[in-house]
Design a protein around this motif. Structure first.
Motif, short mmCIF file in Angstrom:
data_model
loop_
_atom_site.label_atom_id
_atom_site.label_comp_id
_atom_site.label_asym_id
_atom_site.label_seq_id
_atom_site.Cartn_x
_atom_site.Cartn_y
_atom_site.Cartn_z
N SER A 263 0.79 -1.23 0.00
CA SER A 263 0.00 0.00 0.00
C SER A 263 0.82 1.28 0.00
O SER A 263 0.41 2.29 -0.58
N HIS A 264 1.97 1.28 0.66
CA HIS A 264 2.79 2.49 0.73
C HIS A 264 3.86 2.53 -0.36
O HIS A 264 4.71 3.42 -0.36
N TYR A 265 3.78 1.57 -1.30
CA TYR A 265 4.76 1.49 -2.38
C TYR A 265 4.05 1.28 -3.71
O TYR A 265 4.56 0.61 -4.61
N LEU A 266 2.87 1.89 -3.85
CA LEU A 266 2.10 1.72 -5.07
C LEU A 266 2.81 2.34 -6.28
O LEU A 266 2.60 1.91 -7.41
N ASP A 267 3.64 3.37 -6.04
CA ASP A 267 4.40 3.94 -7.15
C ASP A 267 5.40 2.93 -7.69
O ASP A 267 5.54 2.76 -8.91
N VAL A 268 6.08 2.23 -6.79
CA VAL A 268 7.04 1.21 -7.21
C VAL A 268 6.30 0.07 -7.91
O VAL A 268 6.74 -0.43 -8.95
#
Length: 336
Positions: A263-268
């Motif tokens: 959830s906190h790495y959706l950009d990656v």
């Protein structure tokens, strides 16, 4: 009844496009949904623990349990009945040592757990095994240590190979190296192929970050960790590095690649999904699960809506496969 002002809309300002037409009813919204989540996309992480007589609830993960080899069979059957795609086993032994040798013991708890699940569900679930030493080492790190206490990358690789082969012999159809050692995919692929396990796939933890959101997981596996894992897991500040790690794993033969946490790495995750020729997985980790459960328990959020929204966002960012502790429960929601 409230009176509307007499002002009329300027004809020049009447909207030419009305996106709201596609939101008018639930049936319309379902029909045009851009992202669809299916139960078969889910993998359920589970914990099989040596030295317990019955399943025990995990205090840091309410609603999740440490399992015996018998109770894990029942859970696997429930997962198959729910229609989810797979199950990912983590083993917690009673005996630990400096290199984690119980990890490749044919009678070790993880390999017995794999065999038990295979006996219970056969090919109805993809049986995946965590291929890492952190649960098996007395220092809690993911590999062998040098005399001065650093994780020795190259000395760890043969241990991963041994572990992966033992998991395949026990019935795993997929191994998932999560230790973030450079070169681990190539070494494991070579070992599996050399032993005749050419059909066993590798789910690579490609972009795994040194995240604080892993905290509740350590209670689930009785972690012995001393220090941190920042020298081998990725810096949360780095985005491009996730792509670099993924490209290396793809070049070494990964069958699936993963971003963790989700959830906190959706950009990656979006970056990886855009370039990956193989399926992309994302792990909704223990901290993400625990936060949702805690907020729901306090009445601060609508539990079902927030869980489904969180899982949908992971799929929307590009995940083909989602590892989540909500898998069985959420499968019913998405199927409905």
């Amino acid at each position: 009844m409230t009176k509307f002002p007499a002002r009329t809309l300027n004809p020049a300002l009447v909207p030419l496009e009305r996106p709201r037409r596609l939101r008018t009813t639930a049936a319309m919204r379902r029909m045009v949904a851009e992202t669809r989540v299916h139960p078969s996309q889910f993998i359920l992480p589970v914990f099989v623990v040596e030295g317990i007589d019955e399943a025990c609830e995990i205090s840091t993960l309410p609603g999740q349990y440490q399992h015996t080899t018998e109770s894990i069979k029942k859970l696997a059957e429930q997962a198959a009945e729910a229609g989810i795609g797979g199950i990912d086993l983590f083993g917690v032994p009673t005996r630990k040592d400096e290199i984690g040798s119980e990890a490749w013991n044919p009678e070790g708890i993880l390999n017995r757990g794999i065999a038990a699940v295979r006996e219970a569900v056969g090919d109805d679930l993809v049986i995946c095994a965590d291929t890492c030493l952190d649960e098996f080492t007395d220092h809690g790190h993911c590999g062998a240590l040098t005399p001065d206490g650093r994780v020795d990358n190259d000395a760890t690789l043969p241990l991963y190979a041994e572990m992966a082969v033992s998991q395949a012999r026990s019935g795993a159809q997929m191994v998932s190296p999560s230790g973030m050692m450079d070169g681990q995919i190539a070494v494991i692929r070579d070992a599996l192929d050399s032993e005749g396990f050419t059909d066993v796939s590798i789910l690579a933890y490609s972009a795994k970050y040194a995240s604080a959101f892993f905290g509740p997981f350590r209670g689930a596996v009785n972690s012995s960790l001393k220090g941190d894992r920042k020298t081998y897991q990725q810096d949360p500040a780095n985005r491009r590095e996730g792509m670099r790690e993924t490209l290396l794993d793809l070049a070494e033969g990964a069958d699936l690649v993963m971003v963790k946490p989700a959830s906190h790495y959706l950009d990656v995750l979006s970056d990886v999904a855009e370039i990956s020729p193989v399926p992309v997985a994302a792990y909704q980790v223990s901290g993400e699960y625990a936060m949702l459960e805690a907020a729901a328990a306090n009445g601060w959020i609508d539990r079902r809506r927030c869980i489904t929204e969180s899982l949908t966002s992971i799929a929307r960012a590009g995940a083909d496969v989602i590892l989540s502790y909500f898998s069985i429960e959420a499968a019913g929601w998405f199927r409905d």
